[in-house]
Design a protein around this motif. Structure first.
Motif, PDB file in Angstrom:
ATOM      1  N   GLU A  99       2.261   1.723  -3.527  1.00  0.00           N
ATOM      2  CA  GLU A  99       1.230   2.189  -4.452  1.00  0.00           C
ATOM      3  C   GLU A  99       0.908   3.664  -4.226  1.00  0.00           C
ATOM      4  N   SER A 100       0.832   4.080  -2.977  1.00  0.00           N
ATOM      5  CA  SER A 100       0.549   5.494  -2.727  1.00  0.00           C
ATOM      6  C   SER A 100       1.729   6.364  -3.144  1.00  0.00           C
ATOM      7  N   ALA A 152       0.835  -1.208   0.000  1.00  0.00           N
ATOM      8  CA  ALA A 152       0.000   0.000   0.000  1.00  0.00           C
ATOM      9  C   ALA A 152       0.867   1.254   0.000  1.00  0.00           C
ATOM     10  N   ARG A 153       1.970   1.263   0.779  1.00  0.00           N
ATOM     11  CA  ARG A 153       2.877   2.416   0.771  1.00  0.00           C
ATOM     12  C   ARG A 153       3.492   2.622  -0.608  1.00  0.00           C
ATOM     13  N   LYS A 200       1.479   6.707  -6.904  1.00  0.00           N
ATOM     14  CA  LYS A 200       0.437   7.666  -7.280  1.00  0.00           C
ATOM     15  C   LYS A 200       0.918   9.096  -7.077  1.00  0.00           C
TER      16      LYS A 200
END
Length: 131
Positions: A35-36, A32-33, A39
Motif C-alpha cells: 500500500e505504501s 502495508a508495504r 501511494k
C-alpha cells in the motif's frame, strides 16, 4: 447441522487458538508495504503528469506567443468584429446564418475540435492510469 459441519466442529474443538507463528503479522506487514509503494507510485505519477503538463504548456505558450501571437490576436479581433456586426444587424434568418457561418469558419472550428480532442484524450489517459 450437517454431518460435515459436525465433523469440522469436532475436528477443531480442541484447537482453541490455532498456531499462527507470526503469519498474520507478516501478511499485515507485506500488505502495508504494498500500500505504501502504491501511494508512492501514485505521487510519482502525479508529479510526472504535472511536469509534462508544465512542459507542454510552456512549449505551446512559446509557440503561440512567439510565432503566432500577432496573427492570433488579429484573428481574434476580426472574429469579435464579425460577431459584433452579425449581432448588430437586423435579425433575419439569412443574415444570422451568414454571420454565423463567417464567424465560425473552418479554421476556428478545426481549432475547437482539436482542443476538445486533446482534452478528451488527456482525460482518458489520466483515467486509464488510475487504480
Amino acid at each position: 447441522m450437517t454431518d460435515f459441519d459436525a465433523l469440522l466442529t469436532r475436528s477443531f474443538a480442541e484447537a482453541h487458538e490455532p498456531a499462527d507463528d507470526g503469519f498474520s503479522v507478516n501478511v499485515g506487514h507485506a500488505v502495508a508495504r504494498r500500500e505504501s509503494a502504491a501511494k508512492l507510485r501514485n505521487v510519482a505519477q502525479a508529479m510526472g503528469f504535472a511536469a509534462a503538463a508544465a512542459a507542454v504548456t510552456y512549449g505551446l505558450y512559446g509557440l503561440a506567443a512567439g510565432a503566432f501571437g500577432q496573427d492570433l490576436l488579429a484573428m481574434v479581433g476580426i472574429e469579435f468584429a464579425r460577431a459584433h456586426s452579425a449581432l448588430s444587424q437586423a435579425p433575419s434568418v439569412e443574415t444570422a446564418s451568414r454571420g454565423l457561418t463567417h464567424m465560425l469558419g473552418a479554421g476556428t472550428l478545426t481549432t475547437i475540435l482539436l482542443t476538445t480532442a486533446a482534452l478528451a484524450g488527456g482525460a482518458v489517459a489520466y483515467r486509464a492510469t488510475q487504480d
